[in-house]
Design a protein around this motif. Structure first.
Motif, PDB file in Angstrom:
ATOM      1  N   LYS A  26       0.886  -1.164   0.000  1.00 13.72           N
ATOM      2  CA  LYS A  26       0.000   0.000   0.000  1.00 13.72           C
ATOM      3  C   LYS A  26       0.921   1.209   0.000  1.00 13.72           C
ATOM      4  O   LYS A  26       1.720   1.394   0.914  1.00 13.72           O
ATOM      5  N   ILE A  39       3.444   2.163   2.888  1.00 15.84           N
ATOM      6  CA  ILE A  39       3.072   2.363   4.296  1.00 15.84           C
ATOM      7  C   ILE A  39       2.977   0.985   4.966  1.00 15.84           C
ATOM      8  O   ILE A  39       3.347   0.821   6.110  1.00 15.84           O
ATOM      9  N   TYR A  40       2.496   0.009   4.207  1.00 16.99           N
ATOM     10  CA  TYR A  40       2.607  -1.385   4.655  1.00 16.99           C
ATOM     11  C   TYR A  40       2.455  -2.319   3.472  1.00 16.99           C
ATOM     12  O   TYR A  40       2.002  -1.918   2.403  1.00 16.99           O
ATOM     13  N   GLY A  91       0.299  -5.503   6.583  1.00 18.03           N
ATOM     14  CA  GLY A  91      -0.403  -4.860   7.690  1.00 18.03           C
ATOM     15  C   GLY A  91       0.609  -4.362   8.701  1.00 18.03           C
ATOM     16  O   GLY A  91       1.628  -5.010   8.924  1.00 18.03           O
ATOM     17  N   ILE A  92       0.317  -3.203   9.282  1.00 13.22           N
ATOM     18  CA  ILE A  92       1.274  -2.567  10.190  1.00 13.22           C
ATOM     19  C   ILE A  92       1.576  -3.467  11.391  1.00 13.22           C
ATOM     20  O   ILE A  92       2.728  -3.651  11.778  1.00 13.22           O
ATOM     21  N   ILE A  93       0.528  -4.057  11.973  1.00 12.26           N
ATOM     22  CA  ILE A  93       0.721  -4.833  13.201  1.00 12.26           C
ATOM     23  C   ILE A  93       1.549  -6.096  12.932  1.00 12.26           C
ATOM     24  O   ILE A  93       2.503  -6.397  13.657  1.00 12.26           O
ATOM     25  N   GLU A  94       1.207  -6.801  11.875  1.00 11.51           N
ATOM     26  CA  GLU A  94       1.951  -8.020  11.513  1.00 11.51           C
ATOM     27  C   GLU A  94       3.428  -7.686  11.246  1.00 11.51           C
ATOM     28  O   GLU A  94       4.337  -8.403  11.677  1.00 11.51           O
ATOM     29  N   PHE A 124      -0.924   2.986  18.350  1.00  9.54           N
ATOM     30  CA  PHE A 124      -1.274   1.743  19.001  1.00  9.54           C
ATOM     31  C   PHE A 124       0.012   0.932  19.084  1.00  9.54           C
ATOM     32  O   PHE A 124       0.703   0.781  18.088  1.00  9.54           O
TER      33      PHE A 124
END
Lengths: 349, 130
Positions: free
Chosen positions: A16, A27-28, A31-34, A303
Motif C-alpha cells: 500500500k 506504508i505497509y 499490515g502494520i501490526i503483523e 497503538f
C-alpha cells in the motif's frame, strides 16, 4: 512523486503506497501490526532510500562539520558514527541525523523532509565562510534497514561470514557479492543494520534479504517501532522551540566545542522539559496534538502492537513521575493514562 | 479489487446494509477495512438509541487513521457486535460476516432508495481508485 529504485519491488509485493514528503513509499505490505511483530520477533527490511545522503570531503571537512553540528565530530574514529543535530543561528533544530566518519569524507544521512533545507544550509555556510569542502549528494545510494533479533543471523548468511561490529560503526563488505557499506544502527529499538547499496545492486540485495527470511516492512511499522523505542522524529518531537535537552539528548550537545551554529542560544536554554511516555487505559489512539490535560500536548501517539495498548509521547516542564495518572482529551472524552519512562519496551541490545 | 456482495445495499461512506424485512445489519465494506488497515478500536452506539439517517453513530480507528461510522437509514439500534469491540481485527478479516457492527430496526424503508446497489457501489470504487 519521486520513487526509489526499489519501487517496482514494492509494487510487486502489493504494498500500500502513500505520498511521504513527495516520495511514493510503502506504508505497509501486509499490515502494520503483523510487520511490527515481525521486526520485534524475527527480522524485517525497510527501504529507506528516500532519506538524503550527503558526503562532505575536502581539506576543511572536519572544521565544516564541527561548525554545522552540535556533537563533536572530531571524536569520531574512521568508520564510527554519531547521532547529532544541526541548529540554525537562533538555536532551532533544523534536523537530526547520523554522521559517519569515512576514510575520505563525513557522511550525513538526513530526513527526506529536510533534505533540501539541509543541503542549502550546507551550501550557504560553505560559501559564507569560504570552506574548502565538496558537498556531494549521493543519489545513487540506496539504504536498506535490516532490523530485528534475527538481523545478525541473516547478515551472516548473506556475507558468508560472521559479522563482528560494534554499535554505531560501519564496515565495508560484500553481501551476495555486491560491495556495500554496513552501518550498525537503526530506528526500531532492535539490533540491526542500515546497508548502503548502489542502484545496480539494490534489487538483488532486497530479494536476497527476503529469501533469507526478512519480512518487508513499511513506514507504518517504522513509526510504531520507533515510538515504542521512545525515539524522537523531526516534525513530532523535534519541533521549533524544543531543544536537544528537552528530548533527553543533551549529551549530544558538546558545549566544550569552541564554536557551532546556534551554540550561544542552546547553551542558555532552560533545561526543565522532558520527554515522557504515556500508556492509555483505552485503545483509542492519542494522536499528535491531543491535549494532555495540565501538561501539554501529545507529540506522537500510536497503538503499540507489543503492549497491545495505545501509547503516546509528550513533552512537559511540569513535574511528573512514572506511575502518575494524566488525562488526554480525545473527541471530547477524557481518557485516563499512566505516565511511563522511555522506552516503552526494553530489548537486550 | 475489493470484494462487493451482490445482495447488499451500500453507502457513499463505505458501509454495507443487509436488509431482512424491517431489520438491517450494518458493517463496513472490504474496501473500507482495507483502506483503514489494521483496526484497533471501535466505538458503537448503545442498544435502544434512535438515530436519523446518516447520523454519526460510532468510530472506527486503525493504527494509521480514524473514521466515523454513520447510520445508513433512520432507525433504532437493536444489537451491537460485542465481539468486534473485544477484537476489532475481526472487521479486517471478515468485514461482511463476523465483522458486522450493528443491527437495527428500520423506521423509513423508503430511505433505502438513497443507498447504492452493488453495481453502483462498484462504480463508486472505480471512481475513487482513479
Amino acid at each position: 512523486m519521486k520513487q526509489t529504485t526499489l519501487y517496482p519491488e514494492h509494487k510487486a509485493l502489493k504494498a500500500k503506497l502513500v505520498d511521504f514528503n513527495g516520495w511514493e513509499m510503502p506504508i505497509y505490505y501486509k499490515g502494520i501490526i503483523e510487520e511490527h511483530h515481525a521486526v520485534r520477533e524475527s527480522a524485517g527490511i525497510f527501504d529507506v532510500s528516500h532519506m538524503g545522503v550527503i558526503d562532505i570531503s575536502g581539506p576543511h571537512a572536519l572544521e565544516f562539520v564541527q561548525i554545522l553540528t552540535v556533537n563533536d565530530a572530531s571524536a569520531l574514529k574512521i568508520n564510527q558514527s554519531q547521532y547529532t543535530m544541526i541548529a540554525d543561528t537562533e538555536g532551532k533544530i533544523m534536523d537530526d541525523m547520523i554522521v559517519t566518519r569515512l576514510a575520505d569524507c563525513f557522511r550525513f544521512v538526513v530526513n527526506c523532509s529536510n533534505f533540501e533545507k539541509i543541503h542549502s544550509w550546507m551550501l550557504i555556510n560553505k560559501k559564507e565562510n569560504d570552506f574548502k569542502v565538496t558537498i556531494e549528494v549521493k543519489d545513487e545510494l540506496n539504504i536498506i534497514a535490516l532490523q530485528g533479533p534475527k538481523a545478525k543471523e541473516i547478515m551472516t548468511k548473506l556475507a558468508k561470514e560472521e559479522l563482528v561490529m560494534s554499535s554505531f560503526y560501519v564496515t565495508a563488505g560484500k553481501l551476495l557479492d555486491s560491495q556495500v557499506l554496513i552501518s550498525h544502527t537503526g530506528y526500531t529499538g532492535e539490533d540491526g543494520y542500515e546497508i548502503f547499496v548502489n542502484d545496480k545492486d539494490v534489487v538483488k540485495l532486497w530479494r536476497g534479504l527476503l529469501e533469507a527470511g526478512a519480512a518487508p516492512i513499511g513506514l507504518g511499522a517504522r513509526d510504531t517501532l520507533r515510538i515504542e523505542a521512545g525515539l524522537p522524529l523531526y516534525g513530532h518531537e523535534i519541533i521549533t522551540g524544543i531543544s536537544p535537552y528537552d528530548l533527553g539528548y543533551g549529551w549530544i550537545v558538546k558545549l566544550n566545542k569552541p564554536k557551532f551554529i546556534g551554540k550561544n542560544v542552546i547553551e542558555n536554554l532552560p533545561q526543565k522539559r522532558r520527554l515522557y511516555g504515556l500508556v492509555l487505559k483505552e485503545k483509542t489512539i492519542p494522536r499528535q496534538g491531543v491535549e494532555v490535560k495540565g501538561y501539554g500536548t501529545v507529540t506522537s501517539g500510536t497503538f503499540s502492537p507489543t503492549l497491545n495498548k495505545s501509547i503516546a509521547l509528550f513533552i512537559t516542564d511540569k513535574e511528573v513521575v512514572k506511575g502518575d495518572t494524566v488525562f488526554v482529551k480525545i473527541r471530547d472524552k477524557e481518557i485516563e493514562g499512566e505516565v511511563t519512562k522511555l522506552p516503552f519496551i526494553k530489548k537486550g541490545c | 479489487m475489493s470484494l462487493i456482495l451482490e445482495n447488499l445495499y451500500y453507502t457513499d461512506e463505505h458501509e454495507w446494509v443487509k436488509v431482512e424485512g424491517k431489520n438491517a445489519t450494518v458493517g463496513i465494506t472490504d474496501y473500507a477495512e482495507d483502506s483503514l488497515g489494521d483496526i484497533v478500536f471501535v466505538e458503537l452506539p448503545k442498544v435502544g438509541e434512535d438515530f436519523a439517517q446518516m447520523d454519526q453513530i460510532g468510530i472506527i480507528e486503525s493504527v494509521k487513521t480514524v473514521s466515523n461510522l454513520y447510520i445508513p437509514v433512520s432507525g433504532r439500534i437493536t444489537e451491537i457486535n460485542e465481539a468486534v469491540i473485544e477484537n476489532p481485527a475481526i472487521i479486517n478479516s471478515s468485514p461482511y460476516d463476523e465483522g458486522w457492527l450493528i443491527k437495527m430496526e428500520i423506521y423509513e424503508p423508503a430511505e433505502l432508495e438513497d443507498l447504492k446497489s452493488a453495481e453502483e457501489y462498484e462504480d463508486l470504487l472505480v471512481e475513487e481508485e482513479e
